[in-house]
Enzyme design. Structure first.
Site, short mmCIF file in Angstrom:
data_model
loop_
_atom_site.label_atom_id
_atom_site.label_comp_id
_atom_site.label_asym_id
_atom_site.label_seq_id
_atom_site.Cartn_x
_atom_site.Cartn_y
_atom_site.Cartn_z
N MET A 35 0.85 -1.21 0.00
CA MET A 35 0.00 0.00 0.00
C MET A 35 0.88 1.24 0.00
O MET A 35 1.91 1.29 0.68
CB MET A 35 -0.87 0.01 1.25
CG MET A 35 -1.71 -1.24 1.43
SD MET A 35 -2.85 -1.07 2.83
CE MET A 35 -3.46 -2.75 2.97
N MET A 66 -1.69 -2.27 -4.01
CA MET A 66 -2.69 -1.22 -3.81
C MET A 66 -1.94 0.10 -3.92
O MET A 66 -1.74 0.81 -2.94
CB MET A 66 -3.38 -1.40 -2.45
CG MET A 66 -4.38 -2.55 -2.44
SD MET A 66 -4.76 -3.15 -0.79
CE MET A 66 -3.40 -4.27 -0.55
N GLY A 171 -12.04 -10.03 5.21
CA GLY A 171 -13.08 -10.53 6.10
C GLY A 171 -13.35 -12.01 6.02
O GLY A 171 -14.40 -12.48 6.47
#
Ligand code: DX5
Ligand code: ZN
Length: 214
Positions: A35, A66, A171
């Site tokens: 990231m 990302m 998740g």
């Protein structure tokens, strides 16, 4: 179902050992979240860290970029040891050029879509891709809630390109993996559920069983 533990949830002070541990624990791929603080509001690590930990596992290194304009850095990440490189359809103008760069560097190309991005955006590239990554949380942080309403994207991809691998990320745990398995997902990324488990080895086995029973 393949399980790709995300080292984002591991102990960064002993990253090498953590990767060794998760390899012994039955992981299929190692998922590395890069990231840049621009494409997502968080900064993690880059190619030098990936290079440093590469010797700690023989498993495929699944690098999830990302970052804004990823094409600039493809060579660095491939040289560092990336085997699969995922980049975001929202982050790059030259998608075909980036895919070609990943392939010419000897890695497998994948495109990722954020929750609010329609899956149709990756359709023009499906025949060039090894995998599509459907985000089941807003990228940027571990430990968020799984979005089951992303599964129609997975189903659509599986209809359109049955042999293309589909990965979900975000998740994933014992209570959510069945939803992904039913939709046809091939690889689940799991950060918090695996690394924060009392026994990661048992957790990986339990996740695979829950996917199989789904
Ligand atoms: C989120 C990352 C994920 C994250 C998953 O931006 O791409 O890989 O680490 O973490 P969990 O499994 O905790 O949701
Ligand atoms: Zn990820």
């Amino acid at each position: 179902m393949l399980i790709a533990p995300s080292i984002l949830a591991s102990d960064f002070s002993r990253l090498g050992e953590q990767i060794e541990m998760i390899t012994q624990a039955g992981a299929d791929w190692i998922h590395l979240d890069v990231m840049d603080g621009l494409f997502v509001p968080n900064i993690t690590f880059g190619a030098p860290v990936i290079k440093a930990v590469k010797p700690y596992s023989h498993l495929p290194f699944d690098v999830h970029l990302m970052i804004q304009n990823p094409k600039r850095y493809i060579e660095d990440f491939c040289k560092a040891g990336a085997d699969i490189v995922s980049f975001h359809v929202e982050a790059e103008e030259d998608i075909t050029g980036t895919i070609e760069k990943i392939v010419s560097c000897g890695a497998k190309p994948a495109l990722a879509v954020k929750p609010n991005t329609s899956v149709e955006t990756v359709f023009p590239y499906l025949d060039k891709l090894y995998m599509v990554l459907v985000m089941t949380v807003e990228p940027g942080f571990g430990g968020q809630k799984y979005m089951a309403d992303m599964m129609p994207k997975v189903e659509l991809l599986k209809q359109k390109a049955p042999h293309l691998l589909v990965q979900v990320d975000g998740g994933i745990g014992i209570d959510t993996i069945a939803s992904s398995a039913k939709a046809g997902v091939d690889i689940c990324v799991a950060g918090t559920s695996v690394f924060r488990a009392a026994c990661p080895k048992q957790m990986i086995a339990d996740l695979k069983k829950a996917a199989k029973d789904a």
